[in-house]
Motif scaffolding. Structure first.
Motif, PDB file in Angstrom:
ATOM      1  N   LEU A 172       7.575   7.956 -12.843  1.00 14.64           N
ATOM      2  CA  LEU A 172       7.733   7.345 -11.643  1.00 14.64           C
ATOM      3  C   LEU A 172       6.380   7.495 -10.924  1.00 14.64           C
ATOM      4  CD1 LEU A 172       9.492   5.835  -9.601  1.00 14.64           C
ATOM      5  CD2 LEU A 172      10.321   8.161  -8.828  1.00 14.64           C
ATOM      6  N   VAL A 173       5.918   8.590 -11.014  1.00 12.99           N
ATOM      7  CA  VAL A 173       4.483   9.180 -10.428  1.00 12.99           C
ATOM      8  C   VAL A 173       3.402   8.036 -11.116  1.00 12.99           C
ATOM      9  CG1 VAL A 173       2.722  10.796 -10.459  1.00 12.99           C
ATOM     10  CG2 VAL A 173       5.237  11.297 -10.084  1.00 12.99           C
ATOM     11  N   GLU A 174       3.404   8.043 -12.395  1.00  9.42           N
ATOM     12  CA  GLU A 174       2.416   6.998 -12.748  1.00  9.42           C
ATOM     13  C   GLU A 174       2.585   5.579 -12.505  1.00  9.42           C
ATOM     14  OE1 GLU A 174       3.222   7.749 -17.111  1.00  9.42           O
ATOM     15  OE2 GLU A 174       1.755   9.302 -17.351  1.00  9.42           O
ATOM     16  N   SER A 175       3.714   5.144 -12.228  1.00  8.00           N
ATOM     17  CA  SER A 175       3.841   3.814 -11.686  1.00  8.00           C
ATOM     18  C   SER A 175       3.629   3.839 -10.275  1.00  8.00           C
ATOM     19  CB  SER A 175       5.793   3.549 -11.787  1.00  8.00           C
ATOM     20  OG  SER A 175       5.955   3.343 -13.261  1.00  8.00           O
ATOM     21  N   VAL A 176       3.590   4.777  -9.548  1.00  6.40           N
ATOM     22  CA  VAL A 176       3.244   4.758  -8.166  1.00  6.40           C
ATOM     23  C   VAL A 176       1.709   4.577  -8.037  1.00  6.40           C
ATOM     24  CG1 VAL A 176       3.263   5.997  -6.007  1.00  6.40           C
ATOM     25  CG2 VAL A 176       5.377   5.559  -6.989  1.00  6.40           C
ATOM     26  N   LEU A 177       1.114   5.401  -8.772  1.00 10.39           N
ATOM     27  CA  LEU A 177      -0.235   5.511  -8.772  1.00 10.39           C
ATOM     28  C   LEU A 177      -0.892   4.177  -9.240  1.00 10.39           C
ATOM     29  CD1 LEU A 177      -0.831   9.171 -10.123  1.00 10.39           C
ATOM     30  CD2 LEU A 177      -1.478   8.288  -7.795  1.00 10.39           C
ATOM     31  N   GLU A 178      -0.244   3.413 -10.231  1.00  9.06           N
ATOM     32  CA  GLU A 178      -0.731   2.270 -10.788  1.00  9.06           C
ATOM     33  C   GLU A 178      -0.726   1.324  -9.712  1.00  9.06           C
ATOM     34  OE1 GLU A 178      -0.082  -0.947 -14.191  1.00  9.06           O
ATOM     35  OE2 GLU A 178       0.843   1.101 -14.272  1.00  9.06           O
ATOM     36  N   LEU A 179       0.622   1.044  -9.013  1.00  5.18           N
ATOM     37  CA  LEU A 179       0.682   0.272  -7.954  1.00  5.18           C
ATOM     38  C   LEU A 179      -0.216   0.440  -6.941  1.00  5.18           C
ATOM     39  CD1 LEU A 179       2.569  -1.917  -6.404  1.00  5.18           C
ATOM     40  CD2 LEU A 179       4.051   0.148  -5.683  1.00  5.18           C
ATOM     41  N   PHE A 180      -0.732   1.915  -6.446  1.00  7.38           N
ATOM     42  CA  PHE A 180      -1.470   2.057  -5.470  1.00  7.38           C
ATOM     43  C   PHE A 180      -2.976   1.599  -5.815  1.00  7.38           C
ATOM     44  CE2 PHE A 180      -4.948   5.095  -3.801  1.00  7.38           C
ATOM     45  CZ  PHE A 180      -4.671   4.754  -2.512  1.00  7.38           C
ATOM     46  N   GLU A 181      -3.314   1.677  -7.190  1.00  4.08           N
ATOM     47  CA  GLU A 181      -4.805   1.146  -7.396  1.00  4.08           C
ATOM     48  C   GLU A 181      -4.653  -0.427  -7.364  1.00  4.08           C
ATOM     49  OE1 GLU A 181      -5.923   2.361 -11.399  1.00  4.08           O
ATOM     50  OE2 GLU A 181      -5.106   4.641 -11.040  1.00  4.08           O
ATOM     51  N   VAL A 182      -3.505  -1.121  -7.898  1.00  2.99           N
ATOM     52  CA  VAL A 182      -3.323  -2.652  -7.772  1.00  2.99           C
ATOM     53  C   VAL A 182      -3.555  -2.926  -6.343  1.00  2.99           C
ATOM     54  CG1 VAL A 182      -1.874  -4.426  -8.280  1.00  2.99           C
ATOM     55  CG2 VAL A 182      -2.339  -2.838 -10.090  1.00  2.99           C
ATOM     56  N   THR A 183      -2.617  -2.249  -5.677  1.00  2.00           N
ATOM     57  CA  THR A 183      -2.696  -2.765  -4.094  1.00  2.00           C
ATOM     58  C   THR A 183      -4.262  -2.564  -3.366  1.00  2.00           C
ATOM     59  OG1 THR A 183      -0.514  -2.005  -3.999  1.00  2.00           O
ATOM     60  CG2 THR A 183      -1.749  -2.220  -1.869  1.00  2.00           C
TER      61      THR A 183
END
Length: 114
Positions: free
Chosen positions: A11-22
């Motif tokens: 979940l943490v990796e997914s949130v970090l990836e979402l933050f980078e994409v955003t």
């Protein structure tokens, strides 16, 4: 125990990836907006101003050459001394008219203080 999201990411990796994409998307949109609304019109205005300055420079140089040519024509017709005197007299008369017009106009009155 970490929860796994789809694709085997935590979940943490997914949130970090979402933050980078955003953040990448926001940067791209800000750059696009700046280019469309600020940089583009300023660039167009700068090009127009440069061409206008170039045109006025060419007009000024052309006016100088035309006036020198007309002076040489006048000098060959009536002589150099009379050409200088006549042009000087005309310039003094026009300068006097401009000064007289400037002095004739009344200055705007300043409002009185209480």
């Amino acid at each position: 125990m970490e929860e796994k999201a789809r694709g085997g990411k935590s979940l943490v990796e997914s949130v970090l990836e979402l933050f980078e994409v955003t953040s990448t998307y926001v940067r791209q949109e800000v750059k696009r907006v700046v280019d469309e609304s600020i940089a583009g019109p300023i660039g167009v205005a700068a090009r127009k101003a440069a061409f206008i300055l170039l045109a006025f420079t060419l007009f000024s140089i052309a006016a100088i050459f035309i006036s020198v040519g007309l002076f040489l024509l006048l000098a060959t017709l009536i002589g150099y001394i009379l050409a200088y005197l006549s042009i000087g007299i005309v310039l003094v008369i026009f300068g006097g008219i401009l000064v007289w017009q400037a002095m004739d106009r009344k200055a705007p009155k300043m409002p009185k203080r209480k």
